[in-house]
Write an enzyme that holds these catalytic residues in place. Structure first.
Site, PDB file in Angstrom:
ATOM      1  CE  LYS A  84      -0.155   0.556   4.956  1.00  0.00           C
ATOM      2  NZ  LYS A  84      -0.839   1.078   6.105  1.00  0.00           N
ATOM      3  CB  SER A 124      -7.753   3.568  -2.008  1.00  0.00           C
ATOM      4  OG  SER A 124      -7.267   4.864  -1.789  1.00  0.00           O
ATOM      5  CE1 TYR A 148      -2.603   0.693  -2.189  1.00  0.00           C
ATOM      6  CE2 TYR A 148      -3.118   3.025  -2.510  1.00  0.00           C
ATOM      7  CZ  TYR A 148      -3.364   1.820  -1.885  1.00  0.00           C
ATOM      8  OH  TYR A 148      -4.376   1.728  -0.955  1.00  0.00           O
ATOM      9  CE  LYS A 152      -5.884  -0.909  -2.556  1.00  0.00           C
ATOM     10  NZ  LYS A 152      -6.036  -2.213  -1.904  1.00  0.00           N
ATOM     11  CG  ASN A 178      -6.982  10.316   4.081  1.00  0.00           C
ATOM     12  OD1 ASN A 178      -7.752  10.417   3.123  1.00  0.00           O
ATOM     13  ND2 ASN A 178      -5.710  10.599   3.986  1.00  0.00           N
ATOM     14  CG  ASN A 197       5.453   7.331   3.069  1.00  0.00           C
ATOM     15  OD1 ASN A 197       6.485   7.979   2.920  1.00  0.00           O
ATOM     16  ND2 ASN A 197       5.370   6.038   2.838  1.00  0.00           N
ATOM     17  NE  ARG A 230      -5.287  14.080   1.104  1.00  0.00           N
ATOM     18  CZ  ARG A 230      -4.975  15.181   0.407  1.00  0.00           C
ATOM     19  NH1 ARG A 230      -5.767  16.248   0.432  1.00  0.00           N
ATOM     20  NH2 ARG A 230      -3.875  15.201  -0.337  1.00  0.00           N
TER      21      ARG A 230
END
Ligand code: NAD
Ligand code: UD1
Length: 329
Positions: A84, A124, A148, A152, A178, A197, A230
């Site tokens: 991920k 995601s 990545y 998905k 998130n 990250n 977010r």
């Protein structure tokens, strides 16, 4: 039901196992521990006082997956296993495409062979790219700029095609926003390798003194205070979303945003963390991070309408629980 949870030793998977067990399901975990620890399975059992069957297997290994389906009458699969890290996926595209796609194909094939027709997949919000806001399930997907995210989007299409050919194969695709926070016991939570990250684990490590200060990536976005916005969701709410998706699964493919429908900026999150935990988080403003979008938040009304699910925990609870885990960890 007997539920096979792939990636169940990981961050979201371990919380999902707790919610499934609390809802009365039986849980079988399959995980190769490439990004998690076996102790997490013990901790799931400690929290719930219930048994979990654990298979340390790689899901790209079809023979090993077959053994699980042969040993247990699996009623449904929640497929969270995957690599991920966005940056890593740019450097190691083959590893990401191979791991994420092949493991899904192997699992889907086992489901077909053993007549398992309930399948929930961890997608995601990244698949929305920079669509207009808020993100709604009916939108066309946009390129994600990294392997990545592409895995998905591809897996979503693969599952949709399988279900189109065999509508009895019931699929729920969950697009996470998130996920942050941890179980309130402080026993399980997010344990990133190396320097995090993502924002919340970075904040908790600064608060703990492991890192000197937070670097805020840009304050010139068209947002409330110029910093990125977010839709943070408490991992327990997310875990409960999986149980709701599983319990309400019907024929065909169903896509749900799992978010709060609320945006929070980087500086608002820092402030909430400081307030929730009475601890200071030093920060500096630096350049934007390449590939970031200004705003990302869900329209989560479909999950409410169809699954009867809404996120209940607020930003303060997310900050408090994330910090409790970091202190214990
Ligand atoms: P995680 O790394 O903590 O958990 C993933 C688990 O999958 C790990 O325990 C890992 O060991 C296992 N795994 C990976 N490849 C495997 C394989 N081939 N065979 C067996 N096990 C394998 O990550 P997480 O944050 O819990 O994420 C779970 C899922 O949710 C992932 O699919 C991820 O892409 C997705 N997701 C996560 C986020 C997030 O912010 N954490 C956001 C959106 C979607
Ligand atoms: C990341 C992933 C995305 C994934 C999502 C959900 C990247 C590029 N994208 O996105 O694919 O679906 O998580 O988990 O990694 N920030 C800072 N300083 C930091 C870290 C982050 O200012 O040290 C800011 C970011 O610029 C952003 C916000 O905090 O505005 C959230 O960042 P992050 O936690 O990495 O999540 P996403 O960018 O949403």
């Amino acid at each position: 039901m007997n539920i096979l949870v792939t990636g169940g030793a990981g961050y979201i998977g371990s919380h999902t196992c707790v919610s499934l067990l609390e809802a009365g399901h039986t849980v079988i975990v399959a995980d190769n521990l490439c990004n998690s620890k076996r102790e997490n399975v013990e901790k799931i059992m400690q929290i719930t006082d219930k048994e979990v069957t654990f298979y340390e297997i790689d899901l790209t290994d079809a023979k090993a997956v077959d053994v699980v389906f042969r040993n247990y009458k699996v009623d449904g699969v929640i497929h969270l296993a995957g690599l991920k890290a966005v940056g890593e996926s740019v450097d190691m595209p083959l590893a990401y495409y191979y791991n994420n796609i092949v493991s899904t194909l192997v699992l889907a094939k086992a489901c077909q062979k053993f007549n398992v027709n309930r399948f929930v997949f961890s997608s995601s919000a990244t698949v929305y790219g920079d669509n207009t806001l808020p993100f709604v399930e009916t939108m066309n997907l946009l390129p994600t700029t990294n392997p990545y995210g592409e895995t998905k989007a591809m897996i979503e299409r693969i599952l949709a095609d399988i279900s189109k050919a065999n509508p009895a194969f019931s699929v729920s695709i969950l697009r996470y926003f998130n996920p942050v926070g941890a179980h309130e016991s402080g026993l399980i939570g997010e344990e990133p390798n190396g320097i995090p990250n993502n924002l919340m684990p970075y904040i908790t490590q600064v608060a703990k003194g492991k890192l000197e200060k937070l670097r805020v990536f840009g304050n010139d976005y068209p947002t409330v205070d110029g910093t990125g916005v977010r839709d943070y969701i408490h991992v327990i709410d997310l875990a409960e979303g999986h149980v709701a998706a599983l319990n309400n699964l019907t024929e065909g493919v169903h896509i749900y945003n799992l978010g709060t429908s609320q945006g929070t900026s980087v500086l608002e999150l820092v402030k909430a963390f400081e307030e929730a935990n009475s601890i200071e988080v030093p920060y500096e403003i630096v350049d934007r991070r390449p590939g970031d979008i200004a705003l990302c938040y869900a329209d989560a009304s479909k999950a409410k309408r169809e699954l009867g699910w809404t996120a209940e925990r607020d930003i303060i609870a997310m900050c408090r629980d994330a910090w409790r885990f970091e202190k214990n960890y």
